[in-house]
Design a protein around this motif. Structure first.
Motif, mmCIF file in Angstrom:
data_model
loop_
_atom_site.group_PDB
_atom_site.id
_atom_site.type_symbol
_atom_site.label_atom_id
_atom_site.label_comp_id
_atom_site.label_asym_id
_atom_site.label_seq_id
_atom_site.Cartn_x
_atom_site.Cartn_y
_atom_site.Cartn_z
ATOM 1 N N SER A 68 -26.696 30.656 74.122
ATOM 2 C CA SER A 68 -26.495 29.252 73.726
ATOM 3 C C SER A 68 -25.974 29.157 72.291
ATOM 4 C CB SER A 68 -27.790 28.453 73.879
ATOM 5 O OG SER A 68 -28.767 28.840 72.943
ATOM 6 N N ASP A 69 -26.302 30.142 71.442
ATOM 7 C CA ASP A 69 -25.739 30.171 70.088
ATOM 8 C C ASP A 69 -24.227 30.365 70.118
ATOM 9 O OD1 ASP A 69 -28.163 29.806 68.864
ATOM 10 O OD2 ASP A 69 -28.498 31.928 68.432
ATOM 11 N N ARG A 70 -23.722 30.941 71.204
ATOM 12 C CA ARG A 70 -22.307 31.308 71.272
ATOM 13 C C ARG A 70 -21.531 30.489 72.309
ATOM 14 N NH1 ARG A 70 -25.547 34.900 69.492
ATOM 15 N NH2 ARG A 70 -24.901 36.526 68.018
ATOM 16 N N THR A 71 -22.128 29.408 72.764
ATOM 17 C CA THR A 71 -21.502 28.556 73.778
ATOM 18 C C THR A 71 -20.918 27.315 73.129
ATOM 19 O OG1 THR A 71 -23.010 29.302 75.522
ATOM 20 C CG2 THR A 71 -21.975 27.159 75.846
ATOM 21 N N TRP A 72 -19.785 26.875 73.656
ATOM 22 C CA TRP A 72 -19.282 25.553 73.286
ATOM 23 C C TRP A 72 -18.501 24.981 74.463
ATOM 24 C CZ3 TRP A 72 -20.487 21.757 70.342
ATOM 25 C CH2 TRP A 72 -19.628 20.660 70.259
ATOM 26 N N HIS A 73 -18.962 23.832 74.961
ATOM 27 C CA HIS A 73 -18.287 23.110 76.032
ATOM 28 C C HIS A 73 -17.750 21.811 75.443
ATOM 29 C CE1 HIS A 73 -17.766 20.642 79.668
ATOM 30 N NE2 HIS A 73 -17.642 21.788 80.316
ATOM 31 N N PRO A 74 -16.479 21.469 75.704
ATOM 32 C CA PRO A 74 -15.886 20.286 75.053
ATOM 33 C C PRO A 74 -16.619 18.982 75.321
ATOM 34 C CG PRO A 74 -14.475 21.147 76.825
ATOM 35 C CD PRO A 74 -15.515 22.167 76.567
ATOM 36 N N LYS A 75 -17.302 18.881 76.462
ATOM 37 C CA LYS A 75 -18.022 17.642 76.780
ATOM 38 C C LYS A 75 -19.532 17.768 76.600
ATOM 39 C CE LYS A 75 -14.640 15.728 80.025
ATOM 40 N NZ LYS A 75 -14.399 15.217 81.401
ATOM 41 N N GLY A 77 -21.151 20.385 74.874
ATOM 42 C CA GLY A 77 -21.572 20.975 73.623
ATOM 43 C C GLY A 77 -22.147 22.372 73.762
ATOM 44 N N ARG A 78 -23.113 22.687 72.877
ATOM 45 C CA ARG A 78 -23.642 24.041 72.781
ATOM 46 C C ARG A 78 -24.921 24.221 73.591
ATOM 47 N NH1 ARG A 78 -23.599 23.981 67.935
ATOM 48 N NH2 ARG A 78 -21.803 25.301 67.496
ATOM 49 N N ARG A 79 -25.887 23.347 73.398
ATOM 50 C CA ARG A 79 -27.191 23.496 74.053
ATOM 51 C C ARG A 79 -27.281 22.733 75.369
ATOM 52 N NH1 ARG A 79 -28.541 27.621 70.593
ATOM 53 N NH2 ARG A 79 -28.274 26.934 68.445
ATOM 54 N N ARG A 80 -26.597 21.611 75.462
ATOM 55 C CA ARG A 80 -26.791 20.732 76.616
ATOM 56 C C ARG A 80 -26.374 21.333 77.954
ATOM 57 N NH1 ARG A 80 -23.942 15.404 74.842
ATOM 58 N NH2 ARG A 80 -22.597 16.945 73.822
ATOM 59 N N PRO A 81 -25.391 22.248 78.019
ATOM 60 C CA PRO A 81 -25.140 22.883 79.325
ATOM 61 C C PRO A 81 -26.378 23.605 79.873
ATOM 62 C CG PRO A 81 -23.305 23.295 77.836
ATOM 63 C CD PRO A 81 -24.387 22.664 77.020
ATOM 64 N N TYR A 82 -27.148 24.212 78.981
ATOM 65 C CA TYR A 82 -28.365 24.915 79.408
ATOM 66 C C TYR A 82 -29.458 23.926 79.783
ATOM 67 C CZ TYR A 82 -25.897 28.917 77.533
ATOM 68 O OH TYR A 82 -24.952 29.885 77.301
ATOM 69 N N PHE A 83 -29.551 22.811 79.028
ATOM 70 C CA PHE A 83 -30.498 21.765 79.420
ATOM 71 C C PHE A 83 -30.252 21.349 80.863
ATOM 72 C CE2 PHE A 83 -30.462 19.842 74.833
ATOM 73 C CZ PHE A 83 -31.096 20.970 74.355
ATOM 74 N N LEU A 84 -28.992 21.027 81.148
ATOM 75 C CA LEU A 84 -28.644 20.456 82.444
ATOM 76 C C LEU A 84 -28.780 21.470 83.574
ATOM 77 C CD1 LEU A 84 -27.628 17.916 83.847
ATOM 78 C CD2 LEU A 84 -25.282 18.665 83.406
ATOM 79 N N PHE A 85 -28.249 22.666 83.368
ATOM 80 C CA PHE A 85 -28.326 23.702 84.401
ATOM 81 C C PHE A 85 -29.780 24.060 84.703
ATOM 82 C CE2 PHE A 85 -28.287 28.286 85.566
ATOM 83 C CZ PHE A 85 -27.590 28.176 86.752
ATOM 84 N N GLY A 86 -30.575 24.241 83.665
ATOM 85 C CA GLY A 86 -31.982 24.566 83.872
ATOM 86 C C GLY A 86 -32.732 23.443 84.555
ATOM 87 N N ALA A 87 -32.416 22.189 84.193
ATOM 88 C CA ALA A 87 -33.101 21.041 84.792
ATOM 89 C C ALA A 87 -32.801 20.925 86.282
ATOM 90 C CB ALA A 87 -32.690 19.759 84.075
ATOM 91 N N ILE A 88 -31.561 21.187 86.671
ATOM 92 C CA ILE A 88 -31.208 21.111 88.095
ATOM 93 C C ILE A 88 -31.994 22.152 88.886
ATOM 94 C CG2 ILE A 88 -29.345 21.478 89.754
ATOM 95 C CD1 ILE A 88 -27.421 20.317 87.621
ATOM 96 N N GLU A 204 -23.729 16.679 69.805
ATOM 97 C CA GLU A 204 -23.870 17.916 69.056
ATOM 98 C C GLU A 204 -22.671 18.078 68.132
ATOM 99 O OE1 GLU A 204 -25.615 21.465 71.142
ATOM 100 O OE2 GLU A 204 -25.068 20.310 72.923
ATOM 101 N N TYR A 205 -22.904 18.769 67.038
ATOM 102 C CA TYR A 205 -21.814 19.038 66.109
ATOM 103 C C TYR A 205 -20.930 20.152 66.656
ATOM 104 C CZ TYR A 205 -24.577 16.266 62.849
ATOM 105 O OH TYR A 205 -25.278 15.246 62.253
ATOM 106 N N SER A 206 -19.642 20.006 66.457
ATOM 107 C CA SER A 206 -18.688 21.006 66.932
ATOM 108 C C SER A 206 -18.833 22.292 66.120
ATOM 109 C CB SER A 206 -17.263 20.464 66.785
ATOM 110 O OG SER A 206 -16.922 20.344 65.409
ATOM 111 N N PRO A 207 -18.268 23.408 66.615
ATOM 112 C CA PRO A 207 -18.326 24.655 65.841
ATOM 113 C C PRO A 207 -17.722 24.513 64.446
ATOM 114 C CG PRO A 207 -17.662 25.105 68.103
ATOM 115 C CD PRO A 207 -17.695 23.615 67.960
ATOM 116 N N GLU A 208 -16.671 23.693 64.336
ATOM 117 C CA GLU A 208 -16.040 23.485 63.029
ATOM 118 C C GLU A 208 -16.985 22.761 62.070
ATOM 119 O OE1 GLU A 208 -13.284 24.345 66.104
ATOM 120 O OE2 GLU A 208 -14.631 22.607 65.949
#
Length: 358
Positions: A68-75, A77-88, A204-208
Motif C-alpha cells: 500500500s506504500d507503493r500503490t497509487w490508483h488515479p481514482k 488513491g493509495r490506501r483506499r483500494p485495500y480498504f475496498l478490496f478487503g471490505a468486499i 488522499e494526497y497524490s505521490p507528488e
C-alpha cells in the motif's frame, strides 16, 4: 510545504470505516469458538482451529503495509483500494462463516475472514499518517478508537439483542442459531457500508503532493542510505541467525514428538520458529546477491531496524495477545460449561451462556 489541518467531519469520514472493521473483528472474537463447538469441535481442538487469526495477521499486515506504500490508483488513491478490496472479501466471509456446513470449512473461512479484515484494517493506521499533520494525528487515532469501541460493543451484543427481539437462539445439532447468523449478516453489511463511506468521502494526497510534504520534513527525518556491502554483511548475519533458529526448531519439534507432547506445540516449533528461520535464510540469501530493493528484504530489515521503543512495545504486545487469545478461545466453553452447566450446543442454556460472552 505542510499538510493542511482537516475539519472534524473530514477526520470523522476518514475514520468511519473502522466502525465496520471492528464489528467484523468483534463478531469473530465473540462467536468463532461457539461456531466451532456447534460444528462438533472438542474443547482441546479449539486452539489449533484458532491459529488462523494470529498467523494471518503476522503474514498479511506487513505485506499489505509494504504494497500500500507503493500503490497509487488515479481514482482510489493509495490506501483506499485495500480498504475496498478487503471490505468486499470480509463482508462475503461474514455472510458465509455462520453457514459453514462442516468444521473444516469453518476453520478455512476463519483464515479467509481474518485475512480479509486485516487487508482493510492495516492501511487505516497509515491513513492517519498520510492525511493529517503531526498536531492532528492524536485526534485521528482517537477518532479511530472511538469507532473501534462502538463497533466492538455493538457487534459483541448483537446475538443477545437479536435474541431479545425474538430471533431464534437455538438450532438443531450442527446448525448455527439464527441469532448468530443474522448478527454476522448485519456485521457484513455494516462492514462494507462503513468502509465504502470512508472510500467515497475521503481523499488522499497524490505521490507528488506527498513528495513535497516529505521534502519539507527531510531535515527532521533523514533517510539512511546503506551501501551494498552493508546488505551483503547483513545477509550473512541473517542467514547465520536463520540456521540457528532452524536448528532450534528441529530439536524442539523432535522433543515434542519423542515425549508425545500436545501436537498444538508444533505451531510454535514448525509454524513460528520454522517459518521465522526460513524467512531469515531467504532474506539473507537475497541480500547476499545484491538485491537490496526486494520487497521481502525491505520487510525483514524493517523488523530488524525498528526503533528501541517499538521493540520494547513489541514485547508488551506479544504478552498482551497471549491473554487476549486465551480469553477469545476459551471464554465461550468456560462460561457455558461452568456458569450455565451446559455442554449441549443445541440447548437453550448453552446458547444463552454463549450470548453473554460478548
Amino acid at each position: 510545504m505542510k499538510k493542511p489541518r482537516l475539519s472534524f467531519w473530514q477526520v470523522w469520514n476518514m475514520s468511519f470505516g473502522f466502525l465496520g472493521i471492528q464489528m467484523g473483528f468483534a463478531l469473530q472474537n465473540a462467536n468463532v469458538s461457539r461456531i466451532f463447538q456447534t460444528l462438533g469441535a472438542e474443547i482441546d481442538d479449539i486452539p489449533i482451529l484458532w491459529v488462523a487469526a494470529p498467523l494471518t495477521g503476522l503474514i498479511v499486515q506487513p505485506i499489505i503495509g509494504y504494497f500500500s506504500d507503493r500503490t497509487w490508483h488515479p481514482k482510489l488513491g493509495r490506501r483506499r483500494p485495500y480498504f475496498l478490496f478487503g471490505a468486499i472479501l470480509a463482508s462475503l466471509a461474514l455472510f458465509i462463516m455462520p453457514n459453514s456446513p462442516f468444521l473444516w470449512f469453518a476453520a478455512g473461512m476463519l483464515w479467509i475472514m481474518d485475512a480479509s479484515i486485516n487487508v482493510s484494517m492495516e492501511p487505516f493506521r497509515a491513513f492517519v499518517g498520510d492525511n493529517l499533520p503531526d498536531e492532528q494525528r492524536t485526534t485521528g487515532f482517537a477518532m479511530q478508537s472511538f469507532f473501534i469501541g462502538i463497533g466492538a460493543y455493538v457487534a459483541s451484543k448483537l446475538p443477545l439483542m437479536l435474541t431479545y427481539l425474538g430471533v431464534a437462539n437455538t438450532a438443531p445439532e450442527g446448525v448455527i442459531p439464527d441469532s448468530v447468523k443474522f448478527s454476522f449478516y448485519i456485521g457484513g453489511i455494516v462492514f462494507f457500508l462503513a468502509v465504502l463511506w470512508t472510500v467515497l468521502k475521503s481523499r488522499e494526497y497524490s505521490p507528488e503532493e506527498m513528495a513535497r510534504f516529505e521534502d519539507a520534513e527531510r531535515d527532521e527525518f533523514k533517510k539512511e542510505n546503506k551501501a551494498d556491502e552493508w546488505y551483503i554483511s547483513n545477509g550473512q548475519a541473517q542467514q547465520k541467525a536463520g540456521f540457528a533458529v532452524l536448528l532450534l526448531s528441529l530439536v524442539l519439534t523432535y522433543l515434542i514428538y519423542h515425549f508425545d507432547l500436545k501436537k498444538d506445540l508444533y505451531v510454535l516449533t514448525i509454524g513460528l520458529l520454522g517459518l521465522g528461520s526460513s524467512a531469515l535464510i531467504i532474506s539473507g540469501a537475497i541480500q547476499k546477491k545484491g538485491r537490496s530493493d526486494n520487497g521481502f528484504v525491505t520487510i525483514m530489515n524493517d523488523f530488524q531496524s525498528m526503533p528501541k521503543v517499538m521493540k520494547q512495545l513489541a514485547w508488551v504486545q506479544f504478552f498482551s495477545w497471549f491473554a487476549l487469545f486465551s480469553m477469545w478461545i476459551y471464554m465461550t466453553p468456560a462460561v457455558t460449561e461452568h456458569l450455565y452447566n451446559a455442554t449441549d450446543t443445541t440447548s437453550e442454556a448453552y446458547n444463552n451462556g454463549a450470548n453473554q460472552v460478548g
